[in-house]
Structure formats: structure tokens, C-alpha cells
Design a protein around this motif. Sequence first.
Motif, PDB file in Angstrom:
ATOM      1  N   PHE A 156     -16.599  -9.345  13.272  1.00  0.00           N
ATOM      2  CA  PHE A 156     -15.594  -8.348  12.923  1.00  0.00           C
ATOM      3  C   PHE A 156     -14.521  -8.382  14.005  1.00  0.00           C
ATOM      4  CE2 PHE A 156     -14.125  -3.890  12.794  1.00  0.00           C
ATOM      5  CZ  PHE A 156     -13.814  -3.801  11.456  1.00  0.00           C
ATOM      6  N   ASN A 157     -13.259  -8.607  13.652  1.00  0.00           N
ATOM      7  CA  ASN A 157     -12.144  -8.669  14.608  1.00  0.00           C
ATOM      8  C   ASN A 157     -11.066  -7.672  14.206  1.00  0.00           C
ATOM      9  OD1 ASN A 157     -13.178 -10.950  16.085  1.00  0.00           O
ATOM     10  ND2 ASN A 157     -12.558 -12.215  14.354  1.00  0.00           N
ATOM     11  N   VAL A 158     -10.605  -6.866  15.153  1.00  0.00           N
ATOM     12  CA  VAL A 158      -9.515  -5.915  14.930  1.00  0.00           C
ATOM     13  C   VAL A 158      -8.268  -6.470  15.632  1.00  0.00           C
ATOM     14  CG1 VAL A 158      -8.720  -3.558  15.321  1.00  0.00           C
ATOM     15  CG2 VAL A 158     -11.132  -3.991  14.811  1.00  0.00           C
ATOM     16  N   PHE A 159      -7.121  -6.434  14.946  1.00  0.00           N
ATOM     17  CA  PHE A 159      -5.905  -7.026  15.502  1.00  0.00           C
ATOM     18  C   PHE A 159      -4.696  -6.130  15.244  1.00  0.00           C
ATOM     19  CE2 PHE A 159      -6.225  -8.504  11.176  1.00  0.00           C
ATOM     20  CZ  PHE A 159      -4.934  -8.397  10.700  1.00  0.00           C
ATOM     21  N   GLY A 160      -3.643  -6.385  15.989  1.00  0.00           N
ATOM     22  CA  GLY A 160      -2.345  -5.744  15.799  1.00  0.00           C
ATOM     23  C   GLY A 160      -1.271  -6.821  15.816  1.00  0.00           C
ATOM     24  N   GLU A 161      -0.131  -6.532  15.205  1.00  0.00           N
ATOM     25  CA  GLU A 161       0.943  -7.524  15.158  1.00  0.00           C
ATOM     26  C   GLU A 161       2.305  -6.855  15.089  1.00  0.00           C
ATOM     27  OE1 GLU A 161       0.280  -9.958  11.735  1.00  0.00           O
ATOM     28  OE2 GLU A 161       0.545  -8.312  10.351  1.00  0.00           O
ATOM     29  N   ALA A 162       3.303  -7.579  15.585  1.00  0.00           N
ATOM     30  CA  ALA A 162       4.702  -7.157  15.488  1.00  0.00           C
ATOM     31  C   ALA A 162       5.494  -8.358  14.999  1.00  0.00           C
ATOM     32  CB  ALA A 162       5.219  -6.689  16.832  1.00  0.00           C
ATOM     33  N   GLN A 163       6.362  -8.139  14.019  1.00  0.00           N
ATOM     34  CA  GLN A 163       7.187  -9.214  13.481  1.00  0.00           C
ATOM     35  C   GLN A 163       8.636  -8.739  13.442  1.00  0.00           C
ATOM     36  OE1 GLN A 163       5.707 -10.704   9.737  1.00  0.00           O
ATOM     37  NE2 GLN A 163       3.582 -10.499  10.401  1.00  0.00           N
ATOM     38  N   PHE A 164       9.551  -9.655  13.730  1.00  0.00           N
ATOM     39  CA  PHE A 164      10.971  -9.338  13.753  1.00  0.00           C
ATOM     40  C   PHE A 164      11.723 -10.419  12.997  1.00  0.00           C
ATOM     41  CE2 PHE A 164       8.931  -7.828  17.591  1.00  0.00           C
ATOM     42  CZ  PHE A 164       9.293  -6.493  17.587  1.00  0.00           C
ATOM     43  N   TRP A 197      12.142  -5.198  11.123  1.00  0.00           N
ATOM     44  CA  TRP A 197      10.952  -5.303  11.972  1.00  0.00           C
ATOM     45  C   TRP A 197       9.754  -4.728  11.243  1.00  0.00           C
ATOM     46  CZ3 TRP A 197       8.747  -0.633  13.073  1.00  0.00           C
ATOM     47  CH2 TRP A 197       9.566   0.486  13.093  1.00  0.00           C
ATOM     48  N   MET A 198       8.579  -5.194  11.643  1.00  0.00           N
ATOM     49  CA  MET A 198       7.351  -4.746  11.008  1.00  0.00           C
ATOM     50  C   MET A 198       6.272  -4.621  12.088  1.00  0.00           C
ATOM     51  SD  MET A 198       5.437  -6.246   7.632  1.00  0.00           S
ATOM     52  CE  MET A 198       5.533  -7.914   8.167  1.00  0.00           C
ATOM     53  N   LEU A 199       5.598  -3.481  12.092  1.00  0.00           N
ATOM     54  CA  LEU A 199       4.477  -3.237  12.996  1.00  0.00           C
ATOM     55  C   LEU A 199       3.248  -2.940  12.154  1.00  0.00           C
ATOM     56  CD1 LEU A 199       6.126  -0.875  15.627  1.00  0.00           C
ATOM     57  CD2 LEU A 199       5.626  -3.298  15.884  1.00  0.00           C
ATOM     58  N   GLY A 200       2.114  -3.436  12.588  1.00  0.00           N
ATOM     59  CA  GLY A 200       0.904  -3.170  11.812  1.00  0.00           C
ATOM     60  C   GLY A 200      -0.333  -3.685  12.495  1.00  0.00           C
ATOM     61  N   GLY A 201      -1.404  -3.594  11.765  1.00  0.00           N
ATOM     62  CA  GLY A 201      -2.678  -4.065  12.271  1.00  0.00           C
ATOM     63  C   GLY A 201      -3.697  -4.079  11.161  1.00  0.00           C
ATOM     64  N   GLY A 202      -4.859  -4.585  11.492  1.00  0.00           N
ATOM     65  CA  GLY A 202      -5.905  -4.661  10.490  1.00  0.00           C
ATOM     66  C   GLY A 202      -7.181  -5.223  11.071  1.00  0.00           C
ATOM     67  N   ALA A 203      -8.014  -5.759  10.182  1.00  0.00           N
ATOM     68  CA  ALA A 203      -9.305  -6.284  10.607  1.00  0.00           C
ATOM     69  C   ALA A 203      -9.706  -7.479   9.758  1.00  0.00           C
ATOM     70  CB  ALA A 203     -10.362  -5.198  10.504  1.00  0.00           C
ATOM     71  N   ASP A 204     -10.402  -8.425  10.393  1.00  0.00           N
ATOM     72  CA  ASP A 204     -11.014  -9.565   9.728  1.00  0.00           C
ATOM     73  C   ASP A 204     -12.515  -9.366   9.737  1.00  0.00           C
ATOM     74  OD1 ASP A 204      -8.622 -10.882   9.380  1.00  0.00           O
ATOM     75  OD2 ASP A 204      -8.814 -12.086  11.193  1.00  0.00           O
ATOM     76  N   TYR A 205     -13.169  -9.709   8.642  1.00  0.00           N
ATOM     77  CA  TYR A 205     -14.623  -9.581   8.522  1.00  0.00           C
ATOM     78  C   TYR A 205     -15.165 -10.887   7.972  1.00  0.00           C
ATOM     79  CZ  TYR A 205     -19.179  -7.757   7.109  1.00  0.00           C
ATOM     80  OH  TYR A 205     -20.520  -7.551   6.955  1.00  0.00           O
ATOM     81  N   LYS A 258      -5.117  -5.223   6.055  1.00  0.00           N
ATOM     82  CA  LYS A 258      -4.140  -4.810   7.065  1.00  0.00           C
ATOM     83  C   LYS A 258      -3.140  -3.822   6.480  1.00  0.00           C
ATOM     84  CE  LYS A 258      -0.660  -8.435   6.962  1.00  0.00           C
ATOM     85  NZ  LYS A 258       0.063  -9.359   7.794  1.00  0.00           N
ATOM     86  N   LEU A 259      -2.538  -3.032   7.352  1.00  0.00           N
ATOM     87  CA  LEU A 259      -1.548  -2.034   6.988  1.00  0.00           C
ATOM     88  C   LEU A 259      -0.339  -2.239   7.888  1.00  0.00           C
ATOM     89  CD1 LEU A 259      -0.986   0.516   5.256  1.00  0.00           C
ATOM     90  CD2 LEU A 259      -1.845   1.856   7.176  1.00  0.00           C
ATOM     91  N   ASP A 260       0.853  -2.358   7.289  1.00  0.00           N
ATOM     92  CA  ASP A 260       2.090  -2.611   8.025  1.00  0.00           C
ATOM     93  C   ASP A 260       3.147  -1.575   7.676  1.00  0.00           C
ATOM     94  OD1 ASP A 260       1.141  -5.106   9.036  1.00  0.00           O
ATOM     95  OD2 ASP A 260       1.677  -6.052   7.139  1.00  0.00           O
ATOM     96  N   LEU A 261       4.042  -1.316   8.629  1.00  0.00           N
ATOM     97  CA  LEU A 261       5.241  -0.513   8.398  1.00  0.00           C
ATOM     98  C   LEU A 261       6.432  -1.450   8.505  1.00  0.00           C
ATOM     99  CD1 LEU A 261       6.786   2.195   8.090  1.00  0.00           C
ATOM    100  CD2 LEU A 261       6.877   2.262  10.586  1.00  0.00           C
ATOM    101  N   LEU A 262       7.175  -1.620   7.407  1.00  0.00           N
ATOM    102  CA  LEU A 262       8.357  -2.478   7.359  1.00  0.00           C
ATOM    103  C   LEU A 262       9.595  -1.598   7.440  1.00  0.00           C
ATOM    104  CD1 LEU A 262       9.838  -5.179   6.843  1.00  0.00           C
ATOM    105  CD2 LEU A 262       9.544  -4.736   4.395  1.00  0.00           C
ATOM    106  N   ARG A 263      10.510  -1.914   8.360  1.00  0.00           N
ATOM    107  CA  ARG A 263      11.725  -1.123   8.548  1.00  0.00           C
ATOM    108  C   ARG A 263      12.945  -2.026   8.400  1.00  0.00           C
ATOM    109  NH1 ARG A 263      13.791   3.952   8.368  1.00  0.00           N
ATOM    110  NH2 ARG A 263      15.479   4.140   9.815  1.00  0.00           N
ATOM    111  N   THR A 264      13.856  -1.651   7.491  1.00  0.00           N
ATOM    112  CA  THR A 264      15.127  -2.348   7.298  1.00  0.00           C
ATOM    113  C   THR A 264      16.257  -1.330   7.371  1.00  0.00           C
ATOM    114  OG1 THR A 264      15.006  -2.105   4.898  1.00  0.00           O
ATOM    115  CG2 THR A 264      14.094  -4.127   5.827  1.00  0.00           C
TER     116      THR A 264
END
Length: 97
Positions: free
Chosen positions: A13-21, A47-55, A66-72
Motif C-alpha cells: 500500500f503506497n500513499v502519494f501526493g503530486e503537483a502538476q503545472f 495547476w493541479m494538486l492532489g494525492g491518492g493511494a496505490d494498492y 486519487k483525488l485532484d483539485l484542478l485550477r484554471t
Amino acid sequence: MFFYSGDFHKRRFNVFGEAQFGFSHLKSQIALVAMPTVSTTDNSFSWMLGGGADYAISPHWTARGKLDLLRTHFANTGQSRLRLCLGVAYTFGTRER
């Protein structure tokens, strides 16, 4: 970026976070009967910020959520959208531990 790795029900089980621009492009077109078609385009920094998990389901199959917030920002107005992503992935060869 992975924040936590552990075992859950004897599976990895891996928990991660990410940022994309990046940039977004919007094209709108309005067509009315007996009127000329009106179209417009706009470009925006996004930009998009989010995170999630791999199983790990098996040695080659992994489930991801995963759940992300996309902002334009189009037409002098900001827009925010939540994205929920669910999926599965297959890894060829051996998976790193």
C-alpha cells in the motif's frame, strides 16, 4: 512523491501526493439559426494538486485511487474542479519493492 509505504491485508500500500503545472486551452463556439457563428478561444495557466493511494492486487496488478483539485483562470474568472480517478495498472516484468 510517496509519503508512506506499508502493508495492508498482506498487500503493498503506497500513499502519494503530486503537483502538476501547465497550460489549458478553451475553444467555444455558438451557432444559432439565421445568425452567424461566433467562436472564441482562450489560453490559461493551470495547476493541479492532489494525492491518492496505490494498492498491489497481485505481483503485476495495482489498483489506484486519487483525488485532484484542478485550477484554471479563463475569461478573467477562476474555475476550480475536483477530479476523482479510479483505475488499475499492469506492470511488465518485476515490480520494485
